[in-house]
Design a protein around this motif. Sequence first.
Motif, mmCIF file in Angstrom:
data_model
loop_
_atom_site.group_PDB
_atom_site.id
_atom_site.type_symbol
_atom_site.label_atom_id
_atom_site.label_comp_id
_atom_site.label_asym_id
_atom_site.label_seq_id
_atom_site.Cartn_x
_atom_site.Cartn_y
_atom_site.Cartn_z
ATOM 1 N N ASP A 133 72.454 78.628 51.215
ATOM 2 C CA ASP A 133 73.832 78.412 51.687
ATOM 3 C C ASP A 133 74.681 77.634 50.686
ATOM 4 O O ASP A 133 75.891 77.452 50.919
ATOM 5 N N LEU A 134 74.106 77.188 49.573
ATOM 6 C CA LEU A 134 74.870 76.355 48.635
ATOM 7 C C LEU A 134 76.044 77.113 48.015
ATOM 8 O O LEU A 134 77.105 76.529 47.776
ATOM 9 N N GLU A 135 75.873 78.403 47.724
ATOM 10 C CA GLU A 135 76.942 79.167 47.069
ATOM 11 C C GLU A 135 78.124 79.416 48.000
ATOM 12 O O GLU A 135 79.230 79.679 47.524
ATOM 13 N N ARG A 136 77.887 79.314 49.343
ATOM 14 C CA ARG A 136 78.963 79.624 50.302
ATOM 15 C C ARG A 136 79.495 78.390 51.017
ATOM 16 O O ARG A 136 80.293 78.508 51.942
ATOM 17 N N ILE A 137 79.097 77.206 50.560
ATOM 18 C CA ILE A 137 79.443 76.004 51.300
ATOM 19 C C ILE A 137 80.940 75.728 51.284
ATOM 20 O O ILE A 137 81.485 75.085 52.180
ATOM 21 N N PHE A 138 81.646 76.267 50.232
ATOM 22 C CA PHE A 138 83.094 76.042 50.130
ATOM 23 C C PHE A 138 83.889 77.235 50.657
ATOM 24 O O PHE A 138 85.118 77.273 50.463
ATOM 25 N N ASP A 139 83.231 78.213 51.293
ATOM 26 C CA ASP A 139 83.947 79.332 51.896
ATOM 27 C C ASP A 139 84.545 78.907 53.225
ATOM 28 O O ASP A 139 83.977 78.091 53.960
ATOM 29 N N ARG A 140 85.679 79.508 53.546
ATOM 30 C CA ARG A 140 86.363 79.154 54.796
ATOM 31 C C ARG A 140 85.529 79.578 56.011
ATOM 32 O O ARG A 140 84.988 80.676 56.049
ATOM 33 N N GLY A 194 84.380 74.414 59.883
ATOM 34 C CA GLY A 194 84.098 75.020 58.578
ATOM 35 C C GLY A 194 85.298 75.104 57.664
ATOM 36 O O GLY A 194 85.326 75.919 56.739
ATOM 37 N N LEU A 195 86.318 74.236 57.892
ATOM 38 C CA LEU A 195 87.522 74.257 57.060
ATOM 39 C C LEU A 195 87.648 73.041 56.151
ATOM 40 O O LEU A 195 88.510 73.007 55.274
ATOM 41 N N GLY A 196 86.811 72.024 56.370
ATOM 42 C CA GLY A 196 86.959 70.784 55.615
ATOM 43 C C GLY A 196 86.692 70.945 54.130
ATOM 44 O O GLY A 196 87.536 70.581 53.288
ATOM 45 N N LEU A 197 85.516 71.463 53.777
ATOM 46 C CA LEU A 197 85.173 71.602 52.367
ATOM 47 C C LEU A 197 86.099 72.579 51.623
ATOM 48 O O LEU A 197 86.466 72.317 50.474
ATOM 49 N N PRO A 198 86.513 73.739 52.195
ATOM 50 C CA PRO A 198 87.504 74.578 51.500
ATOM 51 C C PRO A 198 88.805 73.828 51.227
ATOM 52 O O PRO A 198 89.414 73.998 50.164
ATOM 53 N N MET A 199 89.239 72.982 52.205
ATOM 54 C CA MET A 199 90.447 72.191 51.981
ATOM 55 C C MET A 199 90.237 71.209 50.837
ATOM 56 O O MET A 199 91.108 71.032 49.965
ATOM 57 N N ALA A 200 89.088 70.556 50.799
ATOM 58 C CA ALA A 200 88.808 69.588 49.740
ATOM 59 C C ALA A 200 88.812 70.263 48.372
ATOM 60 O O ALA A 200 89.366 69.734 47.396
ATOM 61 N N LYS A 201 88.196 71.436 48.275
ATOM 62 C CA LYS A 201 88.161 72.149 47.006
ATOM 63 C C LYS A 201 89.566 72.542 46.551
ATOM 64 O O LYS A 201 89.912 72.436 45.359
ATOM 65 N N SER A 202 90.426 73.012 47.470
ATOM 66 C CA SER A 202 91.792 73.392 47.116
ATOM 67 C C SER A 202 92.585 72.201 46.604
ATOM 68 O O SER A 202 93.341 72.307 45.632
#
Length: 533
Positions: free
Chosen positions: A466-473, A489-497
């Motif tokens: 799951d590491l490759e998809r951890i930043f997917d929405r 499941g929106l926190g890490l995508p927001m952090a990456k953006s």
Amino acid sequence: MFRFRLAVVIAVSFGFVLFLGLMLHWGSDRVELYFQRSQAAYETFDHYEQLSQKAYRHFKQRMDRLVADTPVAGAGVESSKQHLYEAMEVLRNTAINTQASGDSAEDWQDKPGELERVARFTAFLEASEYRFDEVERLRQQGKRDMAVLALSKFSEEEIDGKFQPLIDAAINAEREKAGQAREELEALVAQSRWIAVLASASAALFSLMSGVLLFRGVRKPIEALMKGTDEIASGNLFHRIALDTRDEFGYLAAHFNEMAQKLEVQQEKLQEGRAVLEKKVAERTFELHQLNEELKRMDVQRCEFLADISHELRTPITVIRGEAEVTLMEDELDTEEYKDALQRILELSMQLGKYVNDLLFLARAESANMQFEWDRLDLAELVASTVEDFQVMAQENSISVSLDAPAEPVWVHCDKQRLRQVLFILGDNACRYSNPGGHIAVELFTDGNEAYLSLSDQGIGIPAQDLERIFDRNFRSKNALHMRADGTGLGLPMAKSIIKAHGGRIAVTSAENSGSKFTITLPLISAEQDTVA
């Protein structure tokens, strides 16, 4: 061999053409010469005619002056004398120029006689002036009869007896020269015509004979070559042209046979390549089929994602509507009961608003429409204040928090609230997915022109798949779903953006049941930017 025969034909044909060209050039030169002779003769003839007319006019005016003795007659004598000498000068210049430009021996032989005639005319005119002057003196002395007698004698003996024959001889000589030039020109034209006819007939006969011989020599080889090319063009690569001559056609036939052999080899290679290509096409078709299946799976995930969003939005809305309907159906409720109902509605509305805001934030990030308030910030101070907030959240689960940061400021160019939001997302995840009694370590340090901020926990970790998809929405790992069901499941995508908009990077290393470590890299403010700030 064939090239030699062709070269001979071309050389002989060129010789005929060159001969005709030389003959035409010679003929044109001779025509020009005879034309110039004729033209010069006619011009000289005209000059003699003019000289004769002006001489007689001058003689008549001199006689009229001796007879009439008027001022008008005297003025006419001087004018006619001037015209006479001008005509004589023109005739003399013509004779001299013609002599200087003469090209042939005949011209040189004739020029002395012409110059002699011009000299005689000049001498006669000078002598006539002398005789007229004598007659003039007799008239002035009162010897009019003697003057008339002398004038009559001069007119008969000199003008009619010498001048007129001299003029007639000169004119006849020029006429003979013009006639001779015309006869020579006609003879030259007739001679050139016969030469051209004979040369043209010879060239035509030679061309016909050489063409027939060349055609008979090339017909058989050309037919063999045409048949061979037709066979090769129709696909019969096994055909060979049987032509054993040692000329250019034999050379061409050998190369055609070599070409057919190479084409045969190329055709075999082409068939092998076609088989390989068909194999690759089959493999690519299989890959496209797999990609199509992957697209179908992604479309299913999209539909599931939309269904999840509908479910996430529908549930809070349903609860809010149910709370409101139940509250409105009750007739007698005290203030505390109303407050409790409104509090539940408020909490559900805030949860719904947070989810909508997160989706809106990610949509803006993907469309590059995020709004930031950029400023110069001490990252060490921001991390220190945020860790204090982590400690408050971590106390509920008996989790300890530590900070390792430099004492001096770490200056970065960022949006303070957005960067704090990233730290809260990472800290909240670390607190939510850590076991009681665990530890969260926050470390800040610099290396070169970049600042590094890492957050490590001792929680449930992330499975390797799951590491490759951890930043997917909307993606959550299986162990996270099993431990807590309230995530979006929106926190890490927001952090990456947010980190990407700051020109930085975010990375994660993790092992299941051993904790996770998130590392943020941000560019430091350069010396020039620090001075400007």
